[in-house]
Scaffold this motif. Structure first.
Motif, PDB file in Angstrom:
ATOM      1  N   ARG A 117       0.830  -1.207   0.000  1.00 46.33           N
ATOM      2  CA  ARG A 117       0.000   0.000   0.000  1.00 46.33           C
ATOM      3  C   ARG A 117       0.866   1.259   0.000  1.00 46.33           C
ATOM      4  O   ARG A 117       0.543   2.249  -0.678  1.00 46.33           O
ATOM      5  CB  ARG A 117      -0.953  -0.007   1.192  1.00 46.33           C
ATOM      6  CG  ARG A 117      -1.987  -1.120   1.146  1.00 46.33           C
ATOM      7  CD  ARG A 117      -3.225  -0.775   1.941  1.00 46.33           C
ATOM      8  NE  ARG A 117      -3.928   0.370   1.375  1.00 46.33           N
ATOM      9  CZ  ARG A 117      -5.032   0.913   1.917  1.00 46.33           C
ATOM     10  NH1 ARG A 117      -5.529   0.389   3.037  1.00 46.33           N
ATOM     11  NH2 ARG A 117      -5.622   1.943   1.357  1.00 46.33           N
ATOM     12  N   GLU A 175      -8.867  -1.093  -1.610  1.00 46.25           N
ATOM     13  CA  GLU A 175      -7.623  -0.499  -1.118  1.00 46.25           C
ATOM     14  C   GLU A 175      -6.722  -0.080  -2.268  1.00 46.25           C
ATOM     15  O   GLU A 175      -6.141   1.019  -2.247  1.00 46.25           O
ATOM     16  CB  GLU A 175      -6.895  -1.510  -0.226  1.00 46.25           C
ATOM     17  CG  GLU A 175      -7.588  -1.769   1.096  1.00 46.25           C
ATOM     18  CD  GLU A 175      -6.925  -2.866   1.899  1.00 46.25           C
ATOM     19  OE1 GLU A 175      -6.913  -2.778   3.136  1.00 46.25           O
ATOM     20  OE2 GLU A 175      -6.409  -3.837   1.284  1.00 46.25           O
ATOM     21  N   ASP A 179      -5.560   3.766  -3.121  1.00 46.62           N
ATOM     22  CA  ASP A 179      -4.148   4.156  -3.158  1.00 46.62           C
ATOM     23  C   ASP A 179      -3.741   4.738  -4.503  1.00 46.62           C
ATOM     24  O   ASP A 179      -2.865   5.602  -4.572  1.00 46.62           O
ATOM     25  CB  ASP A 179      -3.271   2.943  -2.847  1.00 46.62           C
ATOM     26  CG  ASP A 179      -3.480   2.417  -1.435  1.00 46.62           C
ATOM     27  OD1 ASP A 179      -4.026   3.172  -0.596  1.00 46.62           O
ATOM     28  OD2 ASP A 179      -3.111   1.251  -1.173  1.00 46.62           O
TER      29      ASP A 179
END
Length: 207
Positions: A117, A175, A179
């Motif tokens: 991430r 996610e 990002d």
């Protein structure tokens, strides 16, 4: 496993974010099945063939390669071919004109959930208007039961620090989309390739 391209930026190159976020139902047996789709297969031969005449490196092009063949949990089957995937991804990036200084590689146990991430965010923050971004992931993929009552599964990638016992952490499409959001807003094109499958990654099974 097959490749999938998703999250096109200003120019559409594959599946849309709506298609990516669609929920999928589990099979009656509860076994995870089928690899990530084959949308990129039509594009891949063109990219590989173009590598014979490499584009001149441009500072406006960036690449992030994530390859996980060695997982921290010994219950997860190693993927010996990933090291070759990482090398092939570098060649693909070079064929797209990504300079060596703009190619970032996160490999094996370094590719934890947090590190992936962080790398996605840092890479996305480097993108300027009109830049191009190439992201490649090779490793295990899976589905997880998001809604037991409705028997609804969601897709996810397996980072190097996943625990088979807890089945966490998983890297979800939400996610990844969050990002990479800064890149979507500015990039001319964003290529995201997943070389991963859904054949029971959390149970150490591969296709």
């Amino acid at each position: 496993g097959p490749l999938k391209v998703m999250w096109p930026a200003r120019r559409h190159l594959g599946l849309s974010t709506d298609q990516m976020s669609t929920t999928l139902r589990c099979s009656p047996s509860g076994r995870v099945c089928k690899a990530l789709g084959v949308a990129a297969l039509a594009l891949l031969p063109h990219l590989v063939a173009s590598g014979q005449e490499l584009s001149a490196p441009r500072a406006s092009r960036h690449a992030l390669t994530i390859g996980i063949g060695d997982y921290a949990d010994p219950a997860i089957t190693p993927l010996r071919g990933v090291v070759h995937d990482v090398g092939n991804a570098r060649q693909m990036a070079q064929s797209m004109g990504v300079p060596e200084a703009n190619i970032r590689v996160l490999q094996d146990r370094a590719a934890t959930h947090a590190n992936i991430r962080r790398a996605l965010k840092q890479t996305a923050e480097q993108i300027r208007d009109g830049d191009r971004l190439f992201i490649y992931f090779s490793g295990h993929g899976t589905r997880y039961l998001a809604d037991a009552a409705a028997n609804v599964c969601r897709e996810a990638l397996i980072p190097a620090d996943l625990s088979v016992k807890t089945k966490a952490p998983l890297l979800t499409p939400e996610e990844i989309g969050e990002d990479l959001a800064p890149a979507y807003a500015k990039a001319d094109k964003v290529f995201v390739f997943f070389d991963a499958c859904h054949s029971g990654g959390v149970q150490a099974r591969t296709r």
